[in-house]
Design an enzyme around this catalytic site. Structure first.
Site, PDB file in Angstrom:
ATOM      1  N   GLY A  54      48.870  68.848   0.931  1.00 56.36           N
ATOM      2  CA  GLY A  54      48.783  67.931  -0.198  1.00 56.36           C
ATOM      3  C   GLY A  54      49.921  68.300  -1.145  1.00 56.36           C
ATOM      4  O   GLY A  54      50.091  69.487  -1.475  1.00 56.36           O
ATOM      5  N   ASP A 242      53.587  61.690  -1.456  1.00 57.49           N
ATOM      6  CA  ASP A 242      54.326  62.949  -1.256  1.00 57.49           C
ATOM      7  C   ASP A 242      55.696  62.928  -1.907  1.00 57.49           C
ATOM      8  O   ASP A 242      56.249  63.975  -2.238  1.00 57.49           O
ATOM      9  CB  ASP A 242      54.454  63.252   0.236  1.00 57.49           C
ATOM     10  CG  ASP A 242      53.116  63.716   0.776  1.00 57.49           C
ATOM     11  OD1 ASP A 242      52.292  62.864   1.135  1.00 57.49           O
ATOM     12  OD2 ASP A 242      52.878  64.939   0.763  1.00 57.49           O
TER      13      ASP A 242
HETATM   14  O1  MRU Z   1      50.277  66.545   5.649  1.00 55.42           O
HETATM   15  P1  MRU Z   1      49.481  66.622   4.375  1.00 55.42           P
HETATM   16  O2  MRU Z   1      48.024  66.811   4.618  1.00 55.42           O
HETATM   17  O3  MRU Z   1      50.061  67.629   3.410  1.00 55.42           O
HETATM   18  O4  MRU Z   1      49.666  65.187   3.712  1.00 55.42           O
HETATM   19  C1  MRU Z   1      49.095  64.969   2.456  1.00 55.42           C
HETATM   20  C2  MRU Z   1      49.232  63.581   1.972  1.00 55.42           C
HETATM   21  O5  MRU Z   1      49.878  62.756   2.570  1.00 55.42           O
HETATM   22  C3  MRU Z   1      48.596  63.275   0.629  1.00 55.42           C
HETATM   23  O6  MRU Z   1      48.178  61.956   0.596  1.00 55.42           O
HETATM   24  C4  MRU Z   1      49.637  63.494  -0.466  1.00 55.42           C
HETATM   25  O7  MRU Z   1      50.208  64.767  -0.385  1.00 55.42           O
HETATM   26  C5  MRU Z   1      49.056  63.303  -1.825  1.00 55.42           C
HETATM   27  S1  MRU Z   1      48.057  64.648  -2.331  1.00 55.42           S
HETATM   28  C6  MRU Z   1      47.514  64.383  -3.903  1.00 55.42           C
END
Ligand code: MRU
Length: 352
Positions: A54, A242
């Site tokens: 996240g 992200d």
């Molecule tokens: O691969 P991840 O689990 O790190 O991906 C996370 C996401 O895509 C979330 O939607 C994003 O980081 C927003 S977190 C508030």
């Protein structure tokens, strides 16, 4: 919400010689176990393997990771060399979430402002900076929740993708903060949760966060979203982000773009909820956002069982980019960016 409901995704234990504790998210929802990181290498591995994931949580972990990288540096010159190495090293852990680079830049800028200080005092100030990144994220999440909840009405159905909850941030989340705040305000929502192939952040993490707070949550496979929308069960879609480019194009978990297109086709507003640390104004549009590609085993051997023929070719981009034109508004801690345009983004972030 009682204090017992709070998720402490990350916490620093002790003083400058202390360590980082994080929830190992790869084990949820079956097992709740915390992981102690006492070296920068452990933090790098935790980010790479999605034990902490996240965008905002990755940034917070990186701030503390830098502090661990400086352990044992006793003179200022050696510390500065070590700092550069630590920052470069952590920057190789994952490429897409800009919060990682934002936090690393912030740690470096803080150190640069401490010309002439001793190694001990630089380390103290950098730990305070990492703690500040952590605390500020907590506050931003709550503000996003307040702005977002005003968009929703009692009884509505909403859909989210991946996990943009407390686990992905300091606390409370971005997209999920909107749902939690709406609940605190007495609005009952029905939340549809995309399972989020291939690593199931929706099924494992979002469904876990929502059910433990007694929010009406229904898990669906990603491919069911169109049908659920056609059945009239969803009045809004909210996801996290992200990295948001200067024009509003937004990278988020793979599958988000499909959901945005489906929402447009069904006349449903699609919102992004993200703090200012997720904007990258150095990038004009989404074509410049680096997209992480992850291992083929995540698709062929998901969670330990082979589900595809040996040797099949696999493509596994972990993120996609939703063009700004599909985004109704971006919910930030400073308010709504609506309509989404470079001018409005710069105005909201105070960068005009
Ligand atoms: O691969 P991840 O689990 O790190 O991906 C996370 C996401 O895509 C979330 O939607 C994003 O980081 C927003 S977190 C508030």
């Amino acid at each position: 919400m009682s204090n017992n409901d709070k998720i402490e995704t990350l916490r620093w234990v002790g003083d400058v010689d202390g360590h980082l504790v994080m929830i190992d998210q790869t084990l949820l929802p079956v097992e709740f176990r915390e992981l102690e990181c006492r070296s920068i290498e452990q933090v790098w591995e935790a980010i790479k393997q999605l034990r902490v994931r996240g965008a905002p949580a990755i940034g917070i972990a990186a701030g503390y990771g830098v502090c661990l990288g400086l352990r044992g540096a006793n003179d200022a010159a050696a510390l500065r060399t070590r700092l550069d190495k630590s920052v470069d090293y952590l920057a190789t852990s994952r490429p897409t979430a800009v919060n990682l680079f934002w936090a690393l830049d912030r740690m470096q800028a803080k150190a640069a402002s401490l010309e002439g200080e001793s190694a001990a005092s630089i380390r103290d100030v950098l730990l305070a900076e990492a703690r500040a990144i952590h605390e500020e994220d907590r506050a931003m999440c709550h503000a996003i929740g307040r702005y977002g909840a005003a968009l929703l009405e009692d009884g509505q159905g909403v859909l989210t993708h991946c996990n943009a909850g407390g686990l992905a941030t300091a606390e409370y989340g971005t997209a999920l903060s909107v749902f939690f705040t709406a609940q605190d305000e007495g609005k009952n929502l029905r939340v549809f949760v995309d399972e989020t192939r291939p690593l199931l952040q929706g099924a494992r993490l979002t469904a876990w966060e929502l059910t433990r707070r007694n929010i009406d949550a229904t898990l669906i496979c990603d491919s069911m979203a169109a049908q659920v929308m056609r059945e009239g069960k969803v009045q809004a879609v909210i996801t996290g982000a992200d990295r948001i480019a200067a024009n509003g194009d937004t990278a988020n978990k793979i599958g988000t773009y499909s959901i945005a297109v489906l929402a447009r086709a069904h006349g449903i507003p699609f919102y992004i909820a993200a703090p200012s640390s997720t904007f990258d104004l150095s990038i004009p549009n989404g074509t410049n956002i680096p997209i992480e590609e992850r291992s083929s085993e995540e698709i062929t051997h998901g969670f330990g069982r082979q589900t595809a023929p040996t040797g099949v070719k696999v493509y596994n981009p972990a993120f996609d980019v939703t063009p700004a034109e599909y985004i109704q508004a971006i919910i930030t801690e400073r308010g709504l960016i609506d309509p989404v345009s470079e001018a409005n983004i710069r105005r909201m972030l105070g960068c005009v």
